[in-house]
Design a protein around this motif. Structure first.
Motif, short mmCIF file in Angstrom:
data_model
loop_
_atom_site.label_atom_id
_atom_site.label_comp_id
_atom_site.label_asym_id
_atom_site.label_seq_id
_atom_site.Cartn_x
_atom_site.Cartn_y
_atom_site.Cartn_z
N THR A 88 38.37 22.08 53.93
CA THR A 88 38.65 22.01 52.48
C THR A 88 38.44 23.41 51.97
OG1 THR A 88 37.57 19.74 52.19
CG2 THR A 88 38.16 21.34 50.19
N LEU A 89 39.56 23.60 51.15
CA LEU A 89 39.74 25.52 50.93
C LEU A 89 39.52 25.36 49.48
CD1 LEU A 89 39.90 28.43 51.78
CD2 LEU A 89 42.55 27.94 51.60
N HIS A 90 38.36 26.13 49.09
CA HIS A 90 38.33 26.37 47.49
C HIS A 90 38.57 27.74 47.14
CE1 HIS A 90 36.70 22.42 46.90
NE2 HIS A 90 36.16 22.37 47.99
N VAL A 91 39.58 28.01 46.17
CA VAL A 91 39.89 29.65 45.92
C VAL A 91 39.87 29.52 44.53
CG1 VAL A 91 41.23 31.44 46.32
CG2 VAL A 91 41.21 29.61 47.92
N SER A 92 39.45 30.52 43.80
CA SER A 92 39.25 30.56 42.30
C SER A 92 39.13 32.06 41.87
CB SER A 92 38.35 29.65 41.63
OG SER A 92 36.92 30.25 42.07
N ALA A 93 39.57 32.28 40.54
CA ALA A 93 39.47 33.64 40.06
C ALA A 93 38.87 33.38 38.66
CB ALA A 93 40.91 34.22 39.58
N ASN A 94 37.87 34.00 38.39
CA ASN A 94 36.80 33.83 37.36
C ASN A 94 36.90 35.11 36.36
OD1 ASN A 94 35.09 32.65 35.36
ND2 ASN A 94 33.38 32.62 36.58
N ARG A 95 37.32 34.74 35.25
CA ARG A 95 37.27 35.85 34.28
C ARG A 95 37.75 37.27 34.87
NH1 ARG A 95 32.38 33.31 33.69
NH2 ARG A 95 32.12 32.10 31.69
N VAL A 96 38.91 37.22 35.50
CA VAL A 96 39.52 38.37 35.78
C VAL A 96 40.69 38.77 34.76
CG1 VAL A 96 41.00 39.30 37.74
CG2 VAL A 96 39.25 37.61 38.70
N ARG A 97 40.31 40.01 34.11
CA ARG A 97 41.20 40.28 33.16
C ARG A 97 42.03 41.60 33.29
NH1 ARG A 97 36.53 38.48 30.41
NH2 ARG A 97 36.93 36.76 28.54
N HIS A 98 41.52 42.03 34.38
CA HIS A 98 42.39 43.51 34.83
C HIS A 98 42.65 43.09 36.26
CE1 HIS A 98 39.52 44.98 31.91
NE2 HIS A 98 40.42 45.59 31.32
N GLU A 99 44.03 42.95 36.50
CA GLU A 99 44.46 42.56 37.69
C GLU A 99 45.02 43.71 38.91
OE1 GLU A 99 47.53 39.77 37.36
OE2 GLU A 99 46.21 38.49 36.06
N LYS A 100 45.16 44.85 38.39
CA LYS A 100 45.43 45.91 38.97
C LYS A 100 44.27 47.14 39.06
CE LYS A 100 50.56 45.57 38.28
NZ LYS A 100 51.47 46.17 37.88
N VAL A 101 43.81 47.40 40.35
CA VAL A 101 42.85 48.36 40.36
C VAL A 101 43.20 49.43 41.39
CG1 VAL A 101 41.07 46.47 39.85
CG2 VAL A 101 41.79 46.93 42.42
N LEU A 102 42.39 50.48 41.47
CA LEU A 102 42.57 51.56 42.35
C LEU A 102 41.64 51.47 43.66
CD1 LEU A 102 44.62 54.10 42.29
CD2 LEU A 102 42.69 55.38 41.59
N THR A 103 42.21 51.22 44.85
CA THR A 103 41.20 51.13 45.99
C THR A 103 42.23 51.35 47.23
OG1 THR A 103 39.56 49.68 46.80
CG2 THR A 103 41.53 48.59 45.97
N ASP A 104 41.46 51.07 48.42
CA ASP A 104 42.22 50.94 49.53
C ASP A 104 42.51 49.81 49.95
OD1 ASP A 104 42.91 50.65 52.45
OD2 ASP A 104 41.84 52.84 52.69
N CYS A 105 43.92 49.35 49.68
CA CYS A 105 44.16 47.81 49.88
C CYS A 105 43.93 47.30 51.43
CB CYS A 105 45.77 47.94 49.57
SG CYS A 105 46.38 46.11 49.67
N GLY A 106 44.17 47.89 52.32
CA GLY A 106 44.24 47.86 53.57
C GLY A 106 42.51 47.51 53.94
N ARG A 107 41.68 48.28 53.52
CA ARG A 107 40.27 48.25 53.72
C ARG A 107 39.41 46.98 53.03
NH1 ARG A 107 40.22 50.45 58.54
NH2 ARG A 107 40.84 52.51 58.51
N LEU A 108 40.19 46.84 51.72
CA LEU A 108 39.58 45.63 51.11
C LEU A 108 40.01 44.41 51.64
CD1 LEU A 108 38.09 44.42 48.60
CD2 LEU A 108 39.98 44.86 47.22
N GLN A 109 41.21 44.23 52.01
CA GLN A 109 41.72 43.06 52.69
C GLN A 109 41.10 42.88 54.11
OE1 GLN A 109 46.09 42.83 52.99
NE2 GLN A 109 45.73 41.86 54.86
#
Length: 924
Positions: free
Chosen positions: A511-532
């Motif tokens: 069973t897979l549960h995925v949720s986003a809680n109070r995410v008001r800012h969807e665009k951030v500055l980071t290293d996409c590959g490393r965070l992934q």
């Protein structure tokens, strides 16, 4: 408000403090929220603050209601906080004291900001306290040592037999002169210090043309000879540049070449001053018994831990302070000096009077009776305390041994690594193979093939990154992984990650549960590959160590940040797998480490993924925390603060006021979606079961008030999403759009749901941008025509009727009048509640068809005005419709309006459709 009322208000106690925002409980520093009033009334505090203050939450609440009360014993510190809050137009930063319950206070670094509470629009002061007592103590100790060294240096100069003076190299002002110099100049120090050096010493009115200031440095003395015509003497001079109480200064030591007759006592005084300035002790030991100390000086008594009286009366001036086991060694070393005629050195232990063991570095030099001034053969010895240095050497030696053992274990792990490397590579490879099979089975469906290729591309890029990390072992071990910052859309990143893991969880029936809680800012500055990479590593382990039928969870949560332009995000990966034993968790992030656990012997892995994960998180200035229980599962919480990207405001005016029903058995998801929809101005209702959803939809349809859209979860325990959809279509047909949501791949069930009447599909987690994009598909062009028809109907029903509008804001009155007159209504206005009551009293019965009443007004508010009108002794006062027209839109506000005798409640900003429908319902 008079002074008495003001004081009463400031000391009143609220019934209870507010609950601390959930996101701030994750922060380990102390955080409180206060009102920006005079006593800084405390609204809430997190657990970290109570721990820092030394109170339980309950005890703190009983004692204090405001920051002013809490700082009662430190009024100066409170005044500094209060002033900073009152003057703040941006962030607040102070270093102050924080009172503690039992041990005085702690030094803290205070960061604060003034925010607006999204619930009640009040200004709130948020203050974060970080304990810096250790740093403050270290700074104080440094200042003390500096002052001690300065005092010691001044003492040496005071007893120097020659002339010594210090002057400012920029202003030539004399900063210090010793007694010898004062005698030579014929003036006391108080008359000399502060004067120009060239005036006092050389009798000049301007700086010397031959001044040597430009030749001085801090490393060594500059030596020269000079005849002073003013003093009629020649001086041998040594100059050095020094720092004297913050001044760039010149130290000058000089000897008069004609003063060779200085007394021997002066030289003894100079010797004693020099000896006292050296850290260590000196002793003369009688060579006849090698025990009796004939003379001592410097820091000898401090070194052995005795006073003069204690040493002479208790030890009888004997060196019995030497450790018994080292007396023989010291005797042999001393005798070697006598035999060879050369100084000898050794290290030995002594025991101070209080029992402290010290290690001393000792030197011995033998002087025979013939060469001795008093005929007694002696050993002259100097000793320095090297205890700390030797303990540090022992610590470093142990650290080296530990490092050697760690390196040996790492080498053993590397040896087994090449034979066990599999799972981290197989995870994306499995996604590539699986998507290839699906693509081959759907050659006639270009959209499906494109979707598969996109997922294959995502998994391939992850596989390439993983292989690069595995092959470049030196980079991983040294932590030299470069971060490439870019603008990252979190919904896209999470979707890429889930594309890799949905097939894996389906394969293991998890069973897979995925949720986003109070995410008001969807665009951030980071290293996409490393965070992934971090998320893939954590989810990979969750799937791998969770058996079939288990549960996997990923939650993204945004918490408030005290720094402007930044957002704190938590990525929580949980599973119901085999868990870990407590003794392995400290070694979890070590490279190539795997638990010695029979449960995982058949599970392949490199032992490298978690080390890489922690390394990346630390480079992003984040933290990673682990909780795990054997046989119950694990939870990893990655918390990182990102720079926020500037995002264009989501245009949602066309969605304002539209009702949406959310159907999901997970209450957290329902509440999160509801919060997002409310931000868009939509009306959200949520239910936890399919049956309740069908009943709600049918009731709304019968009342001709259909939902704009329904968001329906695919998998629910009561009746499934597909069954619920079939029942909805039977009850209300296809008029209401239904959006299906799920954490799983829709490819297998999409056709079934579309046949049953599904209009759109969204994968979890639900972000604002996804929902806005989907809702706009259902904002049909003909909605404006429908509204026009409705408005024409309203105009026909309401035309010619007269309303009384009570509104204190001129702009709001103008807007309301314009809207009402557009529909043929006549409007009379009142600037406050009292005027509205008087105008109603003066009106003829039935003159007004209704009253629109603002709530917050001067003189008399809307609640009081409504109660007053209802209490009037005229028949129409009890039946005339009174409608609240206000920005106070909470359920409690609606209840107050009803209690005051109002018939209905219209929230600002005004939705003209809702506004006119409500008027038509009550006065049409």
């Amino acid at each position: 408000m008079d002074k008495k009322t003001k004081n009463k208000k400031s000391t009143s106690r609220s019934p209870q403090m507010s609950e601390c925002p959930a996101g701030l409980e994750l922060i380990k520093t102390g955080v409180i929220g206060c009102l920006p009033d005079e006593p800084l009334t405390i609204l809430w505090a997190n657990t970290g603050f109570y721990l820092l203050a030394g109170y339980t939450a309950k005890d703190f609440y009983k004692r204090f209601q405001s920051l002013e009360e809490y700082y009662n014993q430190l009024p100066d510190d409170y005044a500094a906080i209060r002033q900073a809050v009152m003057e703040a137009d941006s962030d607040i930063e102070l270093t102050i004291r924080l009172p503690r319950q039992t041990d005085g206070f702690s030094w803290v670094h205070l960061l604060g900001t003034i925010t607006i509470n999204p619930t009640d629009k009040r200004r709130i002061v948020q203050l974060e306290f970080t304990n810096v007592s250790k740093l403050a103590a270290e700074k104080e100790e440094q200042v003390r040592l500096c002052e001690e060294q300065q005092l010691c240096f001044r003492s040496v100069l005071d007893t120097y037999e020659g002339c010594a003076y210090i002057s400012d190299m920029d202003t030539y002002e004399l900063l210090y002169v010793n007694q010898t110099s004062c005698g030579l100049l014929g003036a006391p120090s108080s008359k000399v210090v502060g004067q120009k050096c060239y005036e006092m010493i050389q009798g000049r009115t301007s700086p010397c043309p031959f001044c040597t200031n430009d030749k001085l440095c801090r490393e060594e003395f500059y030596r020269w000879e000079f005849f002073n015509p003013s003093l009629e003497r020649t001086f041998m001079i040594r100059d050095l540049e020094i720092n004297w109480e913050g001044h760039r200064a010149r130290l000058e030591l000089s000897h008069d070449t004609f003063s060779a007759e200085y007394k021997l006592a002066k030289k003894d005084q100079e010797r004693d001053a020099l000896l006292s300035s050296i850290h260590g002790g000196f002793a003369r030991v009688d060579a006849r018994d090698m025990r009796t100390v004939l003379w001592y000086g410097g820091g000898f008594l401090d070194l052995i831990g005795y006073t003069k009286e204690q040493f002479e009366q208790e030890l009888h001036s004997q060196c019995t302070y030497v450790h018994p086991d080292d007396i023989g060694l010291m005797t042999n070393i001393m005798e070697q000096s006598m035999v060879t005629g050369n100084p000898t050195a050794a290290e030995g232990r002594i025991v101070t009077r209080d029992g402290t063991l010290k290690i001393l570095a000792l030197t011995f030099s033998f002087v025979s009776a013939k060469d001795s001034w008093d005929g007694i053969p002696s050993y002259y010895s100097a000793g320095l305390d090297v205890t700390i240095e030797r303990m540090e050497q022992v610590r470093q030696r142990q650290a080296l041994e530990d490092a050697c053992k760690t390196a040996q274990l790492a080498n053993e792990a590397k040896t087994s690594f090449l034979s066990s490397m599999s799972h981290d590579i197989r995870t994306p490879m499995n996604a590539i193979i699986g998507m290839s099979v699906i693509a081959q089975a759907n050659l006639n469906f270009p959209e499906k093939i494109k979707d598969c290729l996109d997922k294959i591309n995502t998994a391939s890029r992850h596989l390439l990154n993983l292989i690069n990390e595995v092959l470049d072992m030196s980079k991983i071990e040294s932590g030299k992984i470069d971060l490439a910052y870019e603008e990252v859309a979190l919904p896209d990143l999470i979707e890429d990650v889930m594309n890799v893991f949905r097939p894996l969880t389906e394969e293991k029936q998890q069973t897979l549960h995925v949720s986003a809680n109070r995410v008001r800012h969807e665009k951030v500055l980071t290293d996409c590959g490393r965070l992934q990479q971090v998320l893939v590593n954590l989810l990979s382990n969750a799937v791998k160590y969770t058996p079939k039928g288990g549960a996997i969870g990923l939650q993204i949560q945004e918490s408030p940040s005290f720094a402007k332009g930044k957002g704190q995000y938590s990525f929580i990966v949980s599973d119901s797998g085999i868990g870990m034993y407590e003794d392995f968790i400290p070694h979890l992030f070590e490279p190539f480490s795997r638990a010695d656990d029979s449960r995982i012997h058949n599970i392949q892995g490199t032992g490298l993924g978690m080390a890489i994960t922690q390394n990346i998180v630390r480079m992003m200035n984040g933290t990673i925390e682990v909780k795990s229980t054997p046989e119950k599962g694990s939870q990893f919480v990655v918390t990182i603060t990102f720079d926020l990207c500037v995002e264009t405001e989501t245009e949602s005016a066309d969605l304002a006021g539209l009702p949406v029903l959310v159907v999901d058995d997970d209450q957290i998801i329902c509440e999160s979606v509801s919060e997002i929809l409310n931000e868009l101005g939509m009306q959200c209702i949520w239910v936890l079961s399919g049956r309740e959803a069908v009943n709600r939809i049918a009731a709304a349809h019968e009342a001709a008030n259909d939902f704009f859209a329904v968001i329906l979860d695919w998998i629910m325990p009561d009746i499934s999403g597909l069954e619920t959809l079939n029942l909805i279509r039977k009850k209300v047909g296809r008029a209401t759009p239904v959006i299906i949501i799920s954490a799983y791949d829709f490819s297998e069930i999409e056709d079934k749901f579309r046949l049953a009447g599904a209009d759109a599909f969204i994968t979890k987690p639900l972000f604002k941008s996804k929902m806005v994009h989907t809702f706009r598909k259902f904002c049909r062009i003909d909605r404006s025509d429908i509204r026009t028809t409705r408005h024409e109907k309203f105009a026909f029903v309401l035309e010619g009727k007269k309303l009384l509008l009570a509104e204190d804001n001129e702009l709001n009155r103008e807007i309301a009048i314009e809207l009402l007159e557009m529909h043929g209504l006549f409007v009379e206005t009142a600037e406050n509640g009292l005027i509205a009551v008087n105008k109603f009293k003066a009106s003829a019965p039935g003159e007004y068809a209704g009253i629109l009443m603002d709530i917050q007004m001067p003189v008399m508010d809307g609640y009081e005005a409504a109660k007053t009108i209802r209490s009037l002794e005229r028949e129409d006062a009890h039946v005339i419709p009174i409608l609240a027209l206000t920005a106070n839109a909470f359920a409690s506000d609606i209840g107050k309006a009803n209690s005051a005798g109002m018939n209905d409640h219209i929230a600002k900003p005004i939705d003209i459709g809702v506004f006119m429908e409500t008027l038509q319902r009550w006065i049409g």
